[in-house]
Design a protein around this motif. Sequence first.
Motif, PDB file in Angstrom:
ATOM      1  N   GLY A 145      39.498  17.529   6.035  1.00  0.00           N
ATOM      2  CA  GLY A 145      39.651  17.212   4.608  1.00  0.00           C
ATOM      3  C   GLY A 145      41.030  17.633   4.125  1.00  0.00           C
ATOM      4  N   ASP A 149      36.665  19.167  -1.936  1.00  0.00           N
ATOM      5  CA  ASP A 149      35.857  17.965  -2.190  1.00  0.00           C
ATOM      6  C   ASP A 149      35.838  17.019  -1.005  1.00  0.00           C
ATOM      7  OD1 ASP A 149      34.807  18.317  -4.577  1.00  0.00           O
ATOM      8  OD2 ASP A 149      36.010  16.788  -5.647  1.00  0.00           O
ATOM      9  N   SER A 150      37.041  16.743  -0.496  1.00  0.00           N
ATOM     10  CA  SER A 150      37.102  15.770   0.604  1.00  0.00           C
ATOM     11  C   SER A 150      36.487  16.387   1.861  1.00  0.00           C
ATOM     12  CB  SER A 150      38.534  15.302   0.855  1.00  0.00           C
ATOM     13  OG  SER A 150      39.364  16.416   1.035  1.00  0.00           O
TER      14      SER A 150
END
Length: 478
Positions: A145, A149-150
């Motif tokens: 990521g 979030d990712s």
Amino acid sequence: MARACRFVIFGATGHLARTKLLPALYRLEAAGRLPVDFSVVCFGRRPYDNESWRGMAVEALQARYGNRMDIDALERFAERLEYFRGDLADADSYRRLQAAISADAVFYLAVKSAEFPVVTQNLAAAGLADESQGWRRLVVEKPFGRDLDSADGLNRLLHSHFREEQIFRIDHYLGKETVQNVFVFRFANLIWEPLWNRNYIDHVQITHGELAGVEGRADFYDNTGALRDMVQSHLLQLLTLVAMEPPAAMDAESVRDEKVKVLKSIRPIAESEAASCAYRAQYAAAQGMPGFLEEPGVAAGSVTETYAALRLHIDNWRWRGVPFYIRTGKRMAANSALIAVRFKQPPQQLFQSTGVGREPNWLLMGIQPEQCLRAEVQVREPGLKLTTRHSQLDAGTCGCAAYHLEAYEALLLDVIEGDHSLFLRYDEVMWAWRVIEPVLRAWGRERGCIDTYAAGTWGPEDSRRLFEGEGRFWRNSL
Ligand code: BG6
């Protein structure tokens, strides 16, 4: 009968496969550690066939190992290489792969992280996550990521197709000899443990310096920066090993539980404090080397950091009040990765008049180029006059066989053997993002300018402002 195993590399024609994965697998061949029925399936888009691919790989290995090459092993290894022409985004390529593999299989994602989802989904759609014909393991490279979030999204995606036991999140620093030795050094000896805490340790430094610049990876690096590229993964992993409590056992879950506790105990950096606990800079042209902004592929006016340094505090019983300084940089004065632990001064300075007496003890764990475990102590200089001198107790080279372990070698063998101990659990990745996210956000807001340092130096003088206390300085070498 020995089980067949296929090691599939996605992105086989790329930099990582060429410089790390194929050499590591060749070395496992030379060490006699590969399963009998084992082949390396190199998945790529370029138009090689088996013969041309083998020729290319053999040449690259010969160039790397020169006269240290084991010719018999090289021939055996070349026989194991297969080129599989396919396209990462084409479902049919995976169906063909599925038809060709009816064995245990490793799928190594040596591709850009933006391509992890498409490969994972296509693997699953072609039935390649299914374990009815043999075990299936997925190796995911860093960066996992580009923020919390990712990383969460990617983790959910992996879990929608693979079970956790099938997933190996790799951080090649955990495969390095000295790094693995930190476990043994700390937990197989009694003498360090009573000293390994805030009562005796003044501070800890973890340094990673590289002579090289971005080396043709500008598109990746300019979007990533030193904090995401090195600190979130490798350097925070090193910190956890130095700081963790002894695990209940050396199994994967016990070790990872302790590492997570360290990451959770790191004092959160408020965005408003980023300027005092974090420092970033970018290399500028010097000594005939181009600056970051002159590297092909770097965006004009980019403020991506090629140097990052942090001061972190671990708020637990063992470490409260002991700063951990970590830093990394491209185009620095040397290739050097080093963990340096500085002890406190003795309570009384009985030998101050002898000149050298005030040097504190250091414990140095050299990761590269030299691998060592070294304690620096004061001893008496022989003679009539009382003088003290610095001496080193060296545990790194005491007659051990000089097997030079390459990081990926140990880790790829662990994947083949199914051992997760040196791979990351998702909560480690998640907590590591939590540590650096406030700094990323603070730096993200300062888009206007960035400090610079001359290429080929130890980085900006200004980074010393992280040392609030008197008498601390960066330790650059052994
Ligand atoms: C990689 C980073 O993970 O580690 C590179 O993406 C960096 O930017 C490399 O150069 C450093 O690894 P090592 O083993 O050469 O210290």
